[in-house]
Every structure is written in C-alpha cells, then in structure tokens.
Design a protein around this motif. Structure first.
Motif, short mmCIF file in Angstrom:
data_model
loop_
_atom_site.label_atom_id
_atom_site.label_comp_id
_atom_site.label_asym_id
_atom_site.label_seq_id
_atom_site.Cartn_x
_atom_site.Cartn_y
_atom_site.Cartn_z
N LEU A 154 0.88 -1.17 0.00
CA LEU A 154 0.00 0.00 0.00
C LEU A 154 0.92 1.23 0.00
O LEU A 154 1.74 1.40 0.90
CB LEU A 154 -0.92 -0.02 1.22
CG LEU A 154 -1.98 1.08 1.29
CD1 LEU A 154 -3.27 0.54 1.92
CD2 LEU A 154 -1.49 2.26 2.10
N LEU A 155 0.82 2.02 -1.06
CA LEU A 155 1.67 3.21 -1.18
C LEU A 155 0.85 4.42 -0.75
O LEU A 155 -0.06 4.84 -1.46
CB LEU A 155 2.15 3.39 -2.63
CG LEU A 155 3.25 2.42 -3.10
CD1 LEU A 155 2.67 1.09 -3.51
CD2 LEU A 155 4.03 3.02 -4.25
N THR A 156 1.16 4.93 0.42
CA THR A 156 0.36 6.04 0.94
C THR A 156 0.66 7.35 0.22
O THR A 156 -0.14 8.26 0.24
CB THR A 156 0.66 6.28 2.43
OG1 THR A 156 2.04 6.67 2.55
CG2 THR A 156 0.38 5.04 3.26
N MET A 157 1.83 7.47 -0.37
CA MET A 157 2.34 8.71 -0.96
C MET A 157 2.54 9.77 0.12
O MET A 157 2.69 10.95 -0.19
CB MET A 157 1.44 9.27 -2.07
CG MET A 157 1.12 8.26 -3.15
SD MET A 157 2.62 7.64 -3.94
CE MET A 157 1.95 6.27 -4.88
N ASP A 158 2.55 9.33 1.35
CA ASP A 158 2.71 10.26 2.46
C ASP A 158 4.19 10.49 2.74
O ASP A 158 4.66 10.32 3.85
CB ASP A 158 1.99 9.71 3.70
CG ASP A 158 1.27 10.82 4.44
OD1 ASP A 158 1.48 11.99 4.07
OD2 ASP A 158 0.51 10.52 5.37
N TRP A 159 4.93 10.78 1.69
CA TRP A 159 6.35 11.12 1.83
C TRP A 159 6.66 12.17 0.78
O TRP A 159 5.92 12.31 -0.19
CB TRP A 159 7.24 9.88 1.67
CG TRP A 159 7.26 9.30 0.29
CD1 TRP A 159 8.08 9.67 -0.75
CD2 TRP A 159 6.44 8.24 -0.24
NE1 TRP A 159 7.81 8.92 -1.87
CE2 TRP A 159 6.82 8.04 -1.59
CE3 TRP A 159 5.44 7.44 0.30
CZ2 TRP A 159 6.23 7.08 -2.41
CZ3 TRP A 159 4.85 6.49 -0.53
CH2 TRP A 159 5.24 6.31 -1.85
#
Ligand code: NIG
Length: 426
Positions: free
Chosen positions: A14-19
């Motif tokens: 799961l790639l949150t893109m929270d970076w």
C-alpha cells in the motif's frame, strides 16, 4: 474504535504517498485502509484493523490480497474533449516532420479546432465519454480537462459546458480548465490583438461568472502566444480569482518556467527546454512541474524534460497523460508511467507519486486527494500485482482491478473481490 463503512484489506503493498518525493517511499506491506462517509479514517497494518476499526454490517470491503493499492490516480493535464483524428500527423512525424511544420501546413491544434467546432455537443460527449471511462478503468479518480479547441468566446464556453455535462456522466472528478490562448484560429489572422482582447476581457470573466472553470491556462511558445499576451490573460484570470497554469518551454526556452513562477502559477507544464534559471525560479516559487513524457516521445523532441534536475532543485514533480489527438494520442496511464521511468530515470514509486500526490498539488487539491491518509477523500486504486513496480514495467498495460471514489466502488475493470459485489465496468 473507529466507525467505518468502507475498507480495503490485505494489500501486498500500500503506497500512501505520504512522503516527499526526494525521500524514500513509505511502503506498507500487508496493509489495510478504512473510510467513513467518503473520507479515510484509518491506514495501517491489516492485522491491526480489527482492533482499531468497527466496520458497519453493510460496509463495502475490498479484498486486496496479493495486490498493490495506491491513492486514486490524478491526471493533471488532459485535452480530452475533441473531435477528429490526426493519425496522418503521426505518420508525418515518423517521416521526420516537426511540430511547427505540421501546424503551419494547417495541421496541429487548428485541425482539431475545425473538427471540434463542426461537432455537436452530443457528438463531443459521445467521443469524450469512452476516454473518461478508459482513464477511470485504469485507476484515475480525478482528471483535469482543458478547453482550447474552441478558440472563440462561444466555442470555448461550449466546451466548458460539455465538460460540466461530462462530469455528471462519470464518477470521476473532473477539473475544468479554460485554455483560451492555445492557438490563433484562422479567422483571427490579421486581428490578433482584437482576438486576444476578446479571449482575455470577455471570455475569462464570463467563464468565471458561470462557474465553468477552476483554472486558466495558456500556451507560451514560438508560433503560439507571447509572454506579454500570457501576462495579460493571467492578470484577468487573477482578477476573476482563477488559479493559473502554463504550457511552458516545450519546444523552445521561452522563459515560460520563470514566467509561471513569477505569476504564482500552480504549475508549469512540459518543460523539455527549461533553462537552469527557469528551474531555480520554479523551485523558489513552489510551482509544480507537470511532465508529459508521452508527448516528448510522440513529438520526437530532442531531449526529455530534466526531471532529475528539477527534483534535485526541489521542484515538485507531476506526471500527466496530456491526452489529446496530436502530441499524446493515448489514454494509457501505464505508458506514461513507463515512459517517465525510462526517459527521466525515475523509480516506479517516484512516478506513481508524481501521478498522485504531485498531480494533486498541480491542481491545488493536495489537501483533499493524492495521498492515503486520514482526513483525505477515500479515492483508492487497486492493482492486480503484488509489486508496484509492475505498474510501470509492464509497459502500457493496466493492472487496475478496482477503483473507489469517496469510499464507493465505482469501477471493477478486472473483477474486484468485493463484499457486497460492486459494479463491473470494463
Ligand atoms: O499539451 N502544447 C500544446 N498543447 C497540447 C497539444 C495539443 C494538440 O496538439 O492538439 C499539448 O501537448
């Protein structure tokens, strides 16, 4: 316990893109997500979901075992309402003809303007709907759509109204952009200033008053529009409270990136010929660089946009399909992802970030979409592969199995494992 009416469970990745893009990706493995009333309320390890979230009895639950989960993809630059076909230009380009040469011979944007003006509203809708469906079925949940093939006050307004109608016929969120300075139409030859004045002083206020567009865009380029014309447009757009975008430094370095930055534009798009000064200006202003790798390829431009240099300078990066009948005649998101990795040297996770979070920033929507985090809209795409790198490496092939918007399953192109079963849209 957190109450929820939607969940995705068991994702292999799961790639949150929270970076931030310059940092390594925060991949969650064996992960889950929960949402309530359309908003994400929880993201974490699947084994922790049952202890943290109370799923309502009628909750929609998507089984993502063995799959990759990302935020719904965001296409921040498309020209998908048009009629006509320019396949012959593709053939001419394969034979060595250049963009301006084709445009001067009556092809290019003007050819699409003629075909689009000749089409009825229903014909344009019938042509545009399969394009939006194609994007949706690949996991695109928000798509920007530009006008720019009308090029008169009434025709540009007509295209924006068609986008509004289209938005009522697709679950995808459409973001309409007015693109009045795209090309000079033939009838404006010899009265260029008067035509620009109509676009700027009449069209922009009318489109804003009718609430037909969320942004204003222009094509700054030799053979298109000058910096002075673009500034005039932008001043009027600003008065109308509309954010700015700019097609910049695509075929030549026209100082477009610096102009976009100085004008506070949300994005500068294309940028194959951006100068070091242009890159520095974008970085200082926080203007997003929206790159269109398929167009670079189709136009056979000598070099790709300097994505790594943009990133190293601190410019947020976005990717788009740029879907249009000339420079990017394809709905394929996977082709864009693959081309971005190969042309720019991006990692697949970086390209996915640019097609989600970066793209949301380019639309000024990053507080709402583009990440999987509590408080954001539950727009989610599920892909039938356990390793996100397949999304770019399996060139031009979509692995999307399910798409949810606002916590509601809206497309299931390859048969999602959903309880209760949702719609199947192929
Ligand atoms: O974004 N660069 C200008 N506009 C489009 C091309 C549109 C067309 O060729 O019809 C683009 O690439």
């Amino acid at each position: 316990m957190i109450d929820a009416d939607f969940a995705v469970r068991g994702a292999a990745e799961l790639l949150t893109m929270d970076w931030e893009l310059a940092k390594p990706p925060a991949l969650l493995r064996e992960a889950a997500l929960a949402a309530r009333d359309g908003e994400i309320v929880w993201v974490g390890a699947d084994r922790d979901l049952d202890g943290a979230v109370a799923l309502r009895p009628n909750a929609t639950v998507l089984d993502a075992t063995g799959q990759t989960v990302t935020p719904g993809l965001v296409d921040p630059h498309s020209h998908l309402v048009y009629a006509g076909d320019r396949a012959h230009e593709f053939a001419l380009r394969c034979g060595g003809a250049g963009y301006l040469e084709i445009a001067r011979a009556g092809g290019g944007i003007r050819a699409t303007v003629a075909a689009t003006r000749a089409a009825t509203d229903e014909e344009l809708l019938a042509l545009a709907l399969p394009r939006t469906d194609a994007l949706l079925s690949q996991g695109v949940t928000t798509c920007e759509v530009k006008s720019g093939y009308g090029l008169s006050v009434e025709e540009e307004l007509r295209l924006l109204r068609i986008v509004r109608t289209l938005a009522g016929r697709t679950p995808m969120a459409l973001v309409p952009t007015l693109l009045p300075l795209h090309a000079l139409p033939p009838e404006a030859e010899g009265r260029r200033d008067a035509w620009v004045a109509e676009m700027v002083d009449e069209l922009v206020p009318r489109a804003a008053r009718e609430g037909l567009c969320r942004m204003v865009d222009a094509f700054l380029e030799e053979g298109a529009f000058t910096a002075a014309e673009v500034r005039r447009l932008f001043a009027r757009a600003r008065e109308a409270g509309l954010p700015l975008r700019l097609h910049a430094d695509q075929l030549s370095d026209g100082g477009g990136a610096a102009l976009a930055a100085a004008e506070g534009a949300l994005s500068a798009d294309h940028l194959e010929r951006v100068s070091p000064a242009g890159i520095a200006a974008l970085a200082r202003a926080g203007t997003v660089a929206v790159l269109a790798p398929v167009a670079t390829w189709v136009l056979r431009l000598p070099s790709p946009a300097p994505a790594r240099r943009l990133l190293e300078a601190g410019v947020p990066l976005a990717l788009c399909t740029n879907l249009n009948p000339g420079s990017a005649p394809t709905e394929s998101v996977a082709l864009g992802l693959g081309a971005a990795c190969l042309s720019y040297g991006l990692q697949p996770a970086e390209a996915l970030w640019a097609f989600t979070r970066g793209a949301a920033k380019a639309l000024g929507l990053d507080q709402r979409i583009g990440r999987l985090a509590p408080g954001l809209r539950a727009d989610v795409a599920l892909f039938g592969c356990a390793d996100h790198r397949h999304l770019a490496s399996h060139l031009a092939v979509s692995h999307c199995v399910a798409v949810a918007i606002g916590g509601r399953l809206v497309a299931s192109p390859r048969g999602a494992r959903c309880s209760p079963p949702g719609p199947r849209i192929t």
